[in-house]
Design a protein around this motif. Structure first.
Motif, PDB file in Angstrom:
ATOM      1  N   PRO A   1     -35.637  28.821  72.793  1.00  0.00           N
ATOM      2  CA  PRO A   1     -35.927  29.009  71.411  1.00  0.00           C
ATOM      3  C   PRO A   1     -36.930  27.571  70.880  1.00  0.00           C
ATOM      4  O   PRO A   1     -35.926  25.998  70.884  1.00  0.00           O
ATOM      5  CB  PRO A   1     -35.522  28.800  70.449  1.00  0.00           C
ATOM      6  N   ALA A   2     -37.412  27.339  69.998  1.00  0.00           N
ATOM      7  CA  ALA A   2     -38.157  25.908  69.703  1.00  0.00           C
ATOM      8  C   ALA A   2     -37.173  24.783  69.363  1.00  0.00           C
ATOM      9  O   ALA A   2     -36.899  23.951  69.686  1.00  0.00           O
ATOM     10  CB  ALA A   2     -39.361  26.321  68.360  1.00  0.00           C
ATOM     11  N   TYR A   3     -36.309  24.995  68.195  1.00  0.00           N
ATOM     12  CA  TYR A   3     -35.581  24.601  67.621  1.00  0.00           C
ATOM     13  C   TYR A   3     -34.676  24.137  68.829  1.00  0.00           C
ATOM     14  O   TYR A   3     -34.133  22.767  68.430  1.00  0.00           O
ATOM     15  CB  TYR A   3     -34.435  24.549  66.310  1.00  0.00           C
ATOM     16  N   GLN A   4     -34.107  24.597  69.774  1.00  0.00           N
ATOM     17  CA  GLN A   4     -33.114  23.854  71.004  1.00  0.00           C
ATOM     18  C   GLN A   4     -33.769  23.408  71.157  1.00  0.00           C
ATOM     19  O   GLN A   4     -33.568  22.248  71.695  1.00  0.00           O
ATOM     20  CB  GLN A   4     -33.019  25.132  71.580  1.00  0.00           C
ATOM     21  N   TYR A   5     -35.353  23.272  72.263  1.00  0.00           N
ATOM     22  CA  TYR A   5     -36.114  22.674  72.476  1.00  0.00           C
ATOM     23  C   TYR A   5     -36.648  21.292  71.800  1.00  0.00           C
ATOM     24  O   TYR A   5     -36.426  19.435  72.291  1.00  0.00           O
ATOM     25  CB  TYR A   5     -37.590  23.007  73.010  1.00  0.00           C
ATOM     26  N   LEU A   6     -36.823  21.342  70.598  1.00  0.00           N
ATOM     27  CA  LEU A   6     -36.662  20.105  69.604  1.00  0.00           C
ATOM     28  C   LEU A   6     -35.478  19.282  69.399  1.00  0.00           C
ATOM     29  O   LEU A   6     -35.368  17.915  69.523  1.00  0.00           O
ATOM     30  CB  LEU A   6     -37.544  20.623  68.365  1.00  0.00           C
ATOM     31  N   GLN A   7     -34.778  20.006  69.815  1.00  0.00           N
ATOM     32  CA  GLN A   7     -33.208  18.697  69.604  1.00  0.00           C
ATOM     33  C   GLN A   7     -33.263  18.366  70.836  1.00  0.00           C
ATOM     34  O   GLN A   7     -32.639  17.292  71.324  1.00  0.00           O
ATOM     35  CB  GLN A   7     -31.826  20.105  68.972  1.00  0.00           C
ATOM     36  N   ALA A   8     -33.655  18.346  71.877  1.00  0.00           N
ATOM     37  CA  ALA A   8     -33.802  17.664  73.036  1.00  0.00           C
ATOM     38  C   ALA A   8     -34.333  16.818  73.194  1.00  0.00           C
ATOM     39  O   ALA A   8     -34.057  15.580  74.128  1.00  0.00           O
ATOM     40  CB  ALA A   8     -33.137  18.910  74.388  1.00  0.00           C
ATOM     41  N   VAL A   9     -35.883  16.695  72.741  1.00  0.00           N
ATOM     42  CA  VAL A   9     -36.472  16.217  72.816  1.00  0.00           C
ATOM     43  C   VAL A   9     -36.142  14.626  71.675  1.00  0.00           C
ATOM     44  O   VAL A   9     -36.265  15.386  70.992  1.00  0.00           O
ATOM     45  CB  VAL A   9     -37.787  16.812  72.642  1.00  0.00           C
ATOM     46  N   PRO A  10     -36.559  13.350  72.539  1.00  0.00           N
ATOM     47  CA  PRO A  10     -36.422  12.184  71.278  1.00  0.00           C
ATOM     48  C   PRO A  10     -37.947  12.339  70.189  1.00  0.00           C
ATOM     49  O   PRO A  10     -38.844  13.005  71.155  1.00  0.00           O
ATOM     50  CB  PRO A  10     -36.338  11.305  72.556  1.00  0.00           C
ATOM     51  N   GLN A  11     -37.446  12.409  69.543  1.00  0.00           N
ATOM     52  CA  GLN A  11     -38.309  12.783  67.924  1.00  0.00           C
ATOM     53  C   GLN A  11     -39.140  10.874  67.142  1.00  0.00           C
ATOM     54  O   GLN A  11     -37.872   9.976  67.073  1.00  0.00           O
ATOM     55  CB  GLN A  11     -38.247  13.507  66.861  1.00  0.00           C
ATOM     56  N   GLU A  12     -40.101  11.621  66.460  1.00  0.00           N
ATOM     57  CA  GLU A  12     -40.570  10.141  65.814  1.00  0.00           C
ATOM     58  C   GLU A  12     -39.874  10.077  65.024  1.00  0.00           C
ATOM     59  O   GLU A  12     -38.888  10.592  64.703  1.00  0.00           O
ATOM     60  CB  GLU A  12     -41.777  10.484  65.235  1.00  0.00           C
TER      61      GLU A  12
ATOM     62  N   ALA B   1     -35.436  32.016  65.455  1.00  0.00           N
ATOM     63  CA  ALA B   1     -34.553  30.578  63.512  1.00  0.00           C
ATOM     64  C   ALA B   1     -34.695  32.340  62.657  1.00  0.00           C
ATOM     65  O   ALA B   1     -34.216  31.896  62.205  1.00  0.00           O
ATOM     66  CB  ALA B   1     -36.204  30.380  64.308  1.00  0.00           C
ATOM     67  N   ARG B   2     -35.253  32.941  62.927  1.00  0.00           N
ATOM     68  CA  ARG B   2     -35.277  33.823  61.699  1.00  0.00           C
ATOM     69  C   ARG B   2     -33.954  34.341  62.147  1.00  0.00           C
ATOM     70  O   ARG B   2     -33.134  34.880  60.821  1.00  0.00           O
ATOM     71  CB  ARG B   2     -36.283  35.309  62.069  1.00  0.00           C
ATOM     72  N   GLU B   3     -33.759  35.093  62.437  1.00  0.00           N
ATOM     73  CA  GLU B   3     -31.475  34.876  63.248  1.00  0.00           C
ATOM     74  C   GLU B   3     -31.284  33.967  62.532  1.00  0.00           C
ATOM     75  O   GLU B   3     -29.514  34.348  61.644  1.00  0.00           O
ATOM     76  CB  GLU B   3     -32.129  35.497  64.445  1.00  0.00           C
ATOM     77  N   GLU B   4     -30.738  32.780  63.260  1.00  0.00           N
ATOM     78  CA  GLU B   4     -30.591  31.570  62.564  1.00  0.00           C
ATOM     79  C   GLU B   4     -30.705  31.664  60.933  1.00  0.00           C
ATOM     80  O   GLU B   4     -29.421  30.748  60.433  1.00  0.00           O
ATOM     81  CB  GLU B   4     -30.927  30.289  63.284  1.00  0.00           C
ATOM     82  N   TYR B   5     -31.766  31.594  60.156  1.00  0.00           N
ATOM     83  CA  TYR B   5     -31.618  31.409  59.228  1.00  0.00           C
ATOM     84  C   TYR B   5     -30.911  32.400  58.769  1.00  0.00           C
ATOM     85  O   TYR B   5     -30.434  31.712  57.571  1.00  0.00           O
ATOM     86  CB  TYR B   5     -33.581  31.518  58.871  1.00  0.00           C
ATOM     87  N   GLY B   6     -31.531  33.397  58.573  1.00  0.00           N
ATOM     88  CA  GLY B   6     -30.172  35.044  57.989  1.00  0.00           C
ATOM     89  C   GLY B   6     -28.567  34.770  57.920  1.00  0.00           C
ATOM     90  O   GLY B   6     -28.047  34.665  56.941  1.00  0.00           O
ATOM     91  N   LYS B   7     -28.808  34.206  59.324  1.00  0.00           N
ATOM     92  CA  LYS B   7     -27.044  33.444  59.947  1.00  0.00           C
ATOM     93  C   LYS B   7     -26.675  32.146  58.210  1.00  0.00           C
ATOM     94  O   LYS B   7     -25.533  31.955  57.902  1.00  0.00           O
ATOM     95  CB  LYS B   7     -26.579  33.070  60.904  1.00  0.00           C
ATOM     96  N   PHE B   8     -27.457  31.542  58.280  1.00  0.00           N
ATOM     97  CA  PHE B   8     -27.754  30.065  57.612  1.00  0.00           C
ATOM     98  C   PHE B   8     -27.574  30.406  55.867  1.00  0.00           C
ATOM     99  O   PHE B   8     -27.125  29.908  54.782  1.00  0.00           O
ATOM    100  CB  PHE B   8     -28.795  28.966  57.106  1.00  0.00           C
ATOM    101  N   LEU B   9     -28.128  31.500  55.452  1.00  0.00           N
ATOM    102  CA  LEU B   9     -28.416  32.106  54.355  1.00  0.00           C
ATOM    103  C   LEU B   9     -26.869  33.292  53.472  1.00  0.00           C
ATOM    104  O   LEU B   9     -26.699  32.752  52.530  1.00  0.00           O
ATOM    105  CB  LEU B   9     -29.431  32.597  53.845  1.00  0.00           C
ATOM    106  N   GLU B  10     -26.389  33.194  54.676  1.00  0.00           N
ATOM    107  CA  GLU B  10     -25.008  34.469  54.662  1.00  0.00           C
ATOM    108  C   GLU B  10     -23.766  33.509  53.625  1.00  0.00           C
ATOM    109  O   GLU B  10     -23.395  33.631  52.905  1.00  0.00           O
ATOM    110  CB  GLU B  10     -24.800  34.570  55.246  1.00  0.00           C
ATOM    111  N   LYS B  11     -24.269  31.980  54.175  1.00  0.00           N
ATOM    112  CA  LYS B  11     -23.199  31.360  53.780  1.00  0.00           C
ATOM    113  C   LYS B  11     -23.672  30.372  52.426  1.00  0.00           C
ATOM    114  O   LYS B  11     -22.611  29.515  52.007  1.00  0.00           O
ATOM    115  CB  LYS B  11     -22.991  29.879  54.636  1.00  0.00           C
ATOM    116  N   GLN B  12     -24.135  30.630  52.838  1.00  0.00           N
ATOM    117  CA  GLN B  12     -24.830  29.929  50.590  1.00  0.00           C
ATOM    118  C   GLN B  12     -25.344  30.864  49.391  1.00  0.00           C
ATOM    119  O   GLN B  12     -25.742  30.657  48.280  1.00  0.00           O
ATOM    120  CB  GLN B  12     -26.471  29.345  51.649  1.00  0.00           C
ATOM    121  N   ILE B  13     -25.848  32.574  49.583  1.00  0.00           N
ATOM    122  CA  ILE B  13     -26.466  32.769  49.033  1.00  0.00           C
ATOM    123  C   ILE B  13     -25.932  33.772  48.828  1.00  0.00           C
ATOM    124  O   ILE B  13     -25.433  34.920  50.125  1.00  0.00           O
ATOM    125  CB  ILE B  13     -28.157  33.058  48.392  1.00  0.00           C
ATOM    126  N   SER B  14     -26.253  35.282  47.934  1.00  0.00           N
ATOM    127  CA  SER B  14     -25.853  36.200  48.018  1.00  0.00           C
ATOM    128  C   SER B  14     -26.188  37.090  49.124  1.00  0.00           C
ATOM    129  O   SER B  14     -27.668  37.368  49.156  1.00  0.00           O
ATOM    130  CB  SER B  14     -25.729  37.078  46.478  1.00  0.00           C
TER     131      SER B  14
END
Length: 131
Positions: free
Chosen positions: A2-13, A59-72
């Motif tokens: 997934p894009a977010y895992q790849y981006l975490q592994a690559v050094p960023q600007e 990322a969409r699935e992860e966003y759903g999990k992220f939201l469950e912790k914050q909103i109804s």
């Protein structure tokens, strides 16, 4: 991967520049209210996703999990739908850019094809409301 895992592994600007770029990209998507965009931006920054074109089904699935912790739970689907609209905006802008340059629109990727995120915006729009 997934894009977010790849981006975490690559050094960023510089993170500040990436945050500004992400904010500009999200601001261009005027179809959604700023409150929804801000929540999406917080999620994307926390996962190291710095471009809206890098949003995918994982990322969409992860966003759903992220939201469950914050909103109804009732509000979660509206926020996820906003993510879908932001992705659709990205697809449309990519297609416009590609058509101006005259290159092919999409390449095969070995992954989940979530129809509201299809590279062809006409197909994506047909499925955006059914997600």
């Amino acid at each position: 991967m997934p894009a977010y895992q790849y981006l975490q592994a690559v050094p960023q600007e510089d993170t500040g520049q990436l945050q500004e770029q992400l904010e500009r990209e999200l601001a261009e998507c005027t179809e959604v209210y700023p409150t929804y965009r801000n929540k999406l931006r917080a999620f994307m920054e926390s996962r190291g996703i710095w471009h809206i074109c890098d949003l995918d089904y994982t990322a969409r699935e992860e966003y759903g999990k992220f939201l469950e912790k914050q909103i109804s739970p009732a509000a979660c689907m509206q926020y996820v739908r906003v993510m879908d609209l932001v992705k659709l905006h990205s697809i449309k802008s990519q297609v416009r850019t590609v058509r101006e340059r005259g290159r092919p629109t999409a390449e095969y990727e070995n992954g989940i094809l979530f129809l509201p995120y299809h590279p062809d915006p006409e197909i994506a729009e047909r499925f955006i409301d059914s997600s």
